[in-house]
Design a protein around this motif. Structure first.
Motif, short mmCIF file in Angstrom:
data_model
loop_
_atom_site.label_atom_id
_atom_site.label_comp_id
_atom_site.label_asym_id
_atom_site.label_seq_id
_atom_site.Cartn_x
_atom_site.Cartn_y
_atom_site.Cartn_z
N GLU A 69 0.82 -1.22 0.00
CA GLU A 69 0.00 0.00 0.00
C GLU A 69 0.86 1.26 0.00
N GLU A 70 1.92 1.26 0.77
CA GLU A 70 2.79 2.44 0.82
C GLU A 70 3.47 2.70 -0.52
N LEU A 71 3.97 1.65 -1.12
CA LEU A 71 4.62 1.80 -2.42
C LEU A 71 3.60 2.23 -3.48
N GLU A 72 2.44 1.65 -3.44
CA GLU A 72 1.37 2.01 -4.37
C GLU A 72 0.97 3.47 -4.21
N ARG A 73 0.92 3.93 -2.97
CA ARG A 73 0.54 5.33 -2.70
C ARG A 73 1.53 6.29 -3.36
N VAL A 74 2.83 6.01 -3.24
CA VAL A 74 3.85 6.88 -3.83
C VAL A 74 3.83 6.77 -5.36
N GLN A 75 3.59 5.57 -5.87
CA GLN A 75 3.50 5.40 -7.33
C GLN A 75 2.29 6.14 -7.89
N ASN A 76 1.19 6.13 -7.15
CA ASN A 76 0.00 6.87 -7.58
C ASN A 76 0.28 8.37 -7.64
N ARG A 77 1.05 8.85 -6.69
CA ARG A 77 1.44 10.27 -6.69
C ARG A 77 2.26 10.59 -7.94
N LEU A 78 3.17 9.71 -8.31
CA LEU A 78 3.96 9.90 -9.52
C LEU A 78 3.05 9.92 -10.74
N GLN A 79 2.12 8.99 -10.81
CA GLN A 79 1.17 8.95 -11.93
C GLN A 79 0.37 10.24 -12.04
N ARG A 80 -0.10 10.72 -10.91
CA ARG A 80 -0.89 11.96 -10.92
C ARG A 80 -0.04 13.14 -11.39
N CYS A 81 1.22 13.16 -10.99
CA CYS A 81 2.13 14.23 -11.41
C CYS A 81 2.31 14.21 -12.93
N VAL A 82 2.55 13.02 -13.48
CA VAL A 82 2.74 12.89 -14.94
C VAL A 82 1.45 13.25 -15.67
N MET A 83 0.30 12.85 -15.12
CA MET A 83 -0.98 13.21 -15.74
C MET A 83 -1.17 14.72 -15.72
N TYR A 120 9.93 11.64 -7.14
CA TYR A 120 9.63 10.25 -6.79
C TYR A 120 10.89 9.55 -6.27
N CYS A 121 11.98 9.69 -7.01
CA CYS A 121 13.24 9.03 -6.63
C CYS A 121 13.80 9.60 -5.33
N ASP A 122 13.58 10.89 -5.10
CA ASP A 122 14.02 11.50 -3.83
C ASP A 122 13.15 11.04 -2.66
N THR A 123 11.91 10.71 -2.93
CA THR A 123 10.97 10.29 -1.90
C THR A 123 11.22 8.85 -1.45
N LEU A 124 11.70 8.01 -2.36
CA LEU A 124 11.84 6.59 -2.04
C LEU A 124 12.74 6.28 -0.85
N PRO A 125 13.91 6.92 -0.71
CA PRO A 125 14.72 6.60 0.48
C PRO A 125 14.02 6.96 1.79
#
Length: 145
Positions: A69-83, A120-125
């Motif tokens: 869920e946590e990883l999905e949440r951050v990936q969704n944020r990336l998707q929204r940014c690209v959209m 996104y990459c800065d958020t992952l660590p």
């Protein structure tokens, strides 16, 4: 350019998934050993074995669900940014952009996507550190129930 950003996302995501998996391996081993003990008990009924195995896996299942869920949440944020980048370009370009405009907006889109991926990459660590802390707490709570 977008392919390059996609590759960055995949590499960074793969790294965090590997790292989180490593941090959960002790918990996995404990769950599997516990489940094996359930199956080794020949006096248990089928239902009791199933309940025992389910109980052994409950903390691991919760931890895996949390991580997913946590990883999905951050990936969704990336998707929204690209959209959002895409929407801004569509709004700016209008219905019939010239070839020159298409090239210009394509470059702007690439820059926008790069910013999204950078974030996104800065958020992952940070996410990885938080997840490891939460997972170690879950492990702690489970072993002290």
């Amino acid at each position: 350019m977008v392919e390059e950003q996609q590759k960055r996302v995949e590499e960074h995501t793969s790294r965090i998934v590997e790292e989180i998996d490593r941090s959960m391996r002790k918990m996995k081993g404990e769950a599997y050993r516990c489940a094996a003990t359930c199956c080794d008990n020949e006096t248990y009924s089928i239902q009791r074995v199933q309940n025992c195995v389910k109980n052994c896996n409950s903390s691991l299942d919760e931890a895996q669900e949390y991580a997913r869920e946590e990883l999905e949440r951050v990936q969704n944020r990336l998707q929204r940014c690209v959209m959002d980048c895409n929407d801004r370009i569509k709004d700016a370009a209008g219905p019939n952009p010239s070839q020159r405009d298409v090239e210009k907006y394509s470059e702007i889109f690439d820059q926008c996507v790069k910013k999204c991926v950078d974030h996104y990459c800065d958020t992952l660590p940070i996410l990885q550190k938080t997840m490891k802390n939460v997972l170690s707490e879950k492990k702690y709570l489970r072993s002290h129930k």
